[in-house]
Design an enzyme around this catalytic site. Structure first.
Site, mmCIF file in Angstrom:
data_model
loop_
_atom_site.group_PDB
_atom_site.id
_atom_site.type_symbol
_atom_site.label_atom_id
_atom_site.label_comp_id
_atom_site.label_asym_id
_atom_site.label_seq_id
_atom_site.Cartn_x
_atom_site.Cartn_y
_atom_site.Cartn_z
ATOM 1 N N PRO A 72 -11.135 -12.797 10.408
ATOM 2 C CA PRO A 72 -10.056 -13.107 8.974
ATOM 3 C C PRO A 72 -10.395 -11.458 7.535
ATOM 4 O O PRO A 72 -12.007 -11.014 7.836
ATOM 5 C CB PRO A 72 -10.196 -13.940 8.499
ATOM 6 C CG PRO A 72 -12.078 -14.294 8.187
ATOM 7 C CD PRO A 72 -11.958 -13.388 10.262
ATOM 8 N N GLY A 73 -10.003 -10.776 6.873
ATOM 9 C CA GLY A 73 -9.585 -9.687 6.186
ATOM 10 C C GLY A 73 -9.111 -10.221 4.716
ATOM 11 O O GLY A 73 -9.294 -11.071 3.789
ATOM 12 N N TYR A 86 5.731 -0.927 3.305
ATOM 13 C CA TYR A 86 5.498 -2.376 3.548
ATOM 14 C C TYR A 86 7.211 -3.419 3.411
ATOM 15 O O TYR A 86 7.098 -4.438 3.217
ATOM 16 C CB TYR A 86 4.382 -3.432 4.224
ATOM 17 C CG TYR A 86 3.611 -3.013 5.099
ATOM 18 C CD1 TYR A 86 3.315 -1.612 5.810
ATOM 19 C CD2 TYR A 86 2.152 -2.956 4.124
ATOM 20 C CE1 TYR A 86 2.317 -1.969 6.477
ATOM 21 C CE2 TYR A 86 0.810 -2.651 5.044
ATOM 22 C CZ TYR A 86 0.840 -1.680 5.928
ATOM 23 O OH TYR A 86 -0.164 -1.648 6.632
ATOM 24 N N CYS A 132 5.588 10.453 -8.595
ATOM 25 C CA CYS A 132 6.013 11.862 -7.924
ATOM 26 C C CYS A 132 7.143 11.259 -6.885
ATOM 27 O O CYS A 132 7.381 11.898 -5.718
ATOM 28 C CB CYS A 132 6.003 12.589 -8.433
ATOM 29 S SG CYS A 132 6.300 13.347 -9.641
ATOM 30 N N GLU A 133 7.351 9.860 -6.371
ATOM 31 C CA GLU A 133 8.138 9.125 -5.679
ATOM 32 C C GLU A 133 8.942 8.710 -5.694
ATOM 33 O O GLU A 133 8.232 7.284 -6.661
ATOM 34 C CB GLU A 133 7.048 8.566 -4.003
ATOM 35 C CG GLU A 133 6.577 9.270 -3.598
ATOM 36 C CD GLU A 133 7.499 10.371 -2.132
ATOM 37 O OE1 GLU A 133 8.048 9.247 -2.086
ATOM 38 O OE2 GLU A 133 7.091 11.384 -2.499
#
Ligand SMILES: *Cc1c(COP(=O)(O)O)cnc(C)c1O
Length: 439
Positions: free
Chosen positions: A294-295, A337, A364-365
């Site tokens: 598990p993470g 995602y 800046c996106e």
């Protein structure tokens, strides 16, 4: 956010401030500045114990390895060592940090689809517990390097069982189009197992599969178990393969927003364990050790990011943007995602929302958005925005895009705060730069 179901030690104090680990987050923001990652250590310990205790209760020989790519730093490795966890690393950098943390090397498992010779040699020198071998190149290289050092190393083969698990469903595919692992269905995995058994310096102890992430139900795992154990009995009969370890990977889902309803970990684990018992008995395969990795489910909802709110932009009849002092540089998941998060004003938690804001980062996106359409009370001056469940794949994917220094990370437990990673400075951000030569 359902404020009656706050995760871990989170509470709301008499000043209507969010507290974590017994500490007012508004004070934490003031002390350490923002953006700030705050980890609820008691919750991480609880999750580790949930995994380990479920195995103990069912009397299964097991290892629970923290998949450290979710969040890696010295202090988290030390915490995981305290909790008796094993550890997954996927690079020389994670391995180096774990060793520096004093993590017991025999409990380190090395993953990755392109381990370099340098990384493999380092791992051999540290005498780590197990390599999860991903492909034929690695299998040959590892055997060769281990032979030079006159050691025999334990390996698992990473196989793709043709099961793809997603949050609410799973897909069974004959063949899997993935960069990871040996295909179980087309004979590659079998070929690798035969080769490994013949090699002198690797000891094949079992199989590994990781079917996906943010999984809420057990179906995908059960399907993978069936496929892996069916192959095991074939291989046992044809070339004497013995499955001592069945590693089923990670991917256990967490709650990011109200819509997420993952199965509780013990419940999910029990159906996995029961299926392994059932299938091994049915097929006549000896019960293997079960390893899990598990993470996200260990650190995800234990992490909260605190931001300070800043400028606003109203697009009449469309939406109101509210900007914070971080963004994709500390949490790229929404941009990468389309991941969903929720949050509250940490300094006015229960105040009735009257507005809807879309939370923008400062990079800046245009895609640098953290949350769309978040109901909040009216924001007029600087407030502290707490974004929940940012503990996994947040800091570990952080960048210096726009030369924004990476945030600080603080651990809180029993009303004590501990700075686990200090905030980057502009000097840190510039430290690798070399001035252009002048005539
Ligand atoms: C990423 C990964 C994990 C952990 O996944 P989570 O979704 O964070 O639980 C475990 N095993 C392998 C091989 C992985 O690549």
């Amino acid at each position: 956010m359902n404020l009656t179901k706050l995760p871990g030690t989170m509470t709301i104090n008499t000043e209507d401030h969010l507290t974590i680990g017994g500490i007012d987050t508004v004070l934490l923001a003031d002390k350490y500045q923002t953006p700030l990652f705050v980890y609820d250590i008691a919750l991480i310990r609880e999750r580790c114990r949930e995994f380990k205790e479920t195995f103990e209760r069912k009397q299964i020989n097991a290892q629970v390895a923290y998949a450290s790519k979710a969040f890696s730093c010295l202090a988290i490795y030390q915490l995981m060592a305290q909790e008796g966890m094993s550890l997954d690393v996927v690079s020389g950098g994670e391995l180096y940090t774990a060793i520096q943390a004093g993590f017991p090397s025999e409990k380190i498992h090395f993953h990755g689809n392109n381990k370099t010779m340098t990384e493999i040699n380092a791992a051999l020198d540290y005498q780590i517990g197990c390599f999860v071998v991903d492909n034929f190149n690695e299998l040959n290289l590892l055997n060769q390097l281990a032979s030079k050092k006159e050691v025999i190393v334990k390996i698992l083969l990473r196989v793709t069982p043709g099961v793809e698990a997603h949050t609410h469903n799973y897909i069974s595919t004959g063949q899997e189009d993935s960069k990871f692992g040996f295909d179980l269905m087309n004979g590659q995995a079998e070929q690798a197992a035969i080769q490994a058994i013949e090699m002198s310096n690797v000891d094949l102890i079992g199989l590994h599969s990781h079917i996906g992430s943010q999984i809420f139900e057990s179906d995908g795992f059960l399907m993978a178990i069936d496929k892996l154990l069916s192959k095991t009995i074939d291989w046992q009969n044809t070339f004497g393969f013995k499955l001592s370890v069945l590693n089923l990977g990670g991917g256990f889902g967490i709650r990011y927003t109200e819509e997420d309803q993952p199965l509780a970990i013990p419940e999910l684990m029990e159906s996995i364990i029961d299926e392994v018992i059932l299938k091994t008995t049915e097929l006549g395969v000896e019960m293997p050790e079960i390893w899990l990795e598990p993470g996200r489910s260990l650190v995800g909802d234990a992490g909260t990011t605190l931001y300070e709110t800043g400028s606003q932009k109203e697009v009449p009849n469309v939406r109101n943007y509210l900007a914070v002092d971080g963004g994709m540089s500390d949490n790229i998941r929404p941009a990468l995602y389309d991941a969903k998060y929720t949050g509250v004003l940490a300094n006015r938690v229960t105040e009735q929302p009257t507005e809807t804001y879309s939370i923008a980062g400062k990079c800046c996106e245009s895609g640098d958005m953290l949350i769309w359409d978040l109901p909040l009370p009216k924001v007029q001056e600087a407030n502290i925005l707490a974004v929940f469940s940012t503990g996994a794949y947040g800091y570990s994917m952080a960048s210096n895009y726009n030369r924004i220094p990476r945030p600080a990370v603080v651990f809180v437990e029993n009303s004590t705060d501990f700075l686990a990673i200090r905030r980057e400075t502009y000097v840190d951000v510039m430290q690798l730069d070399i001035p252009f030569p002048t005539e």
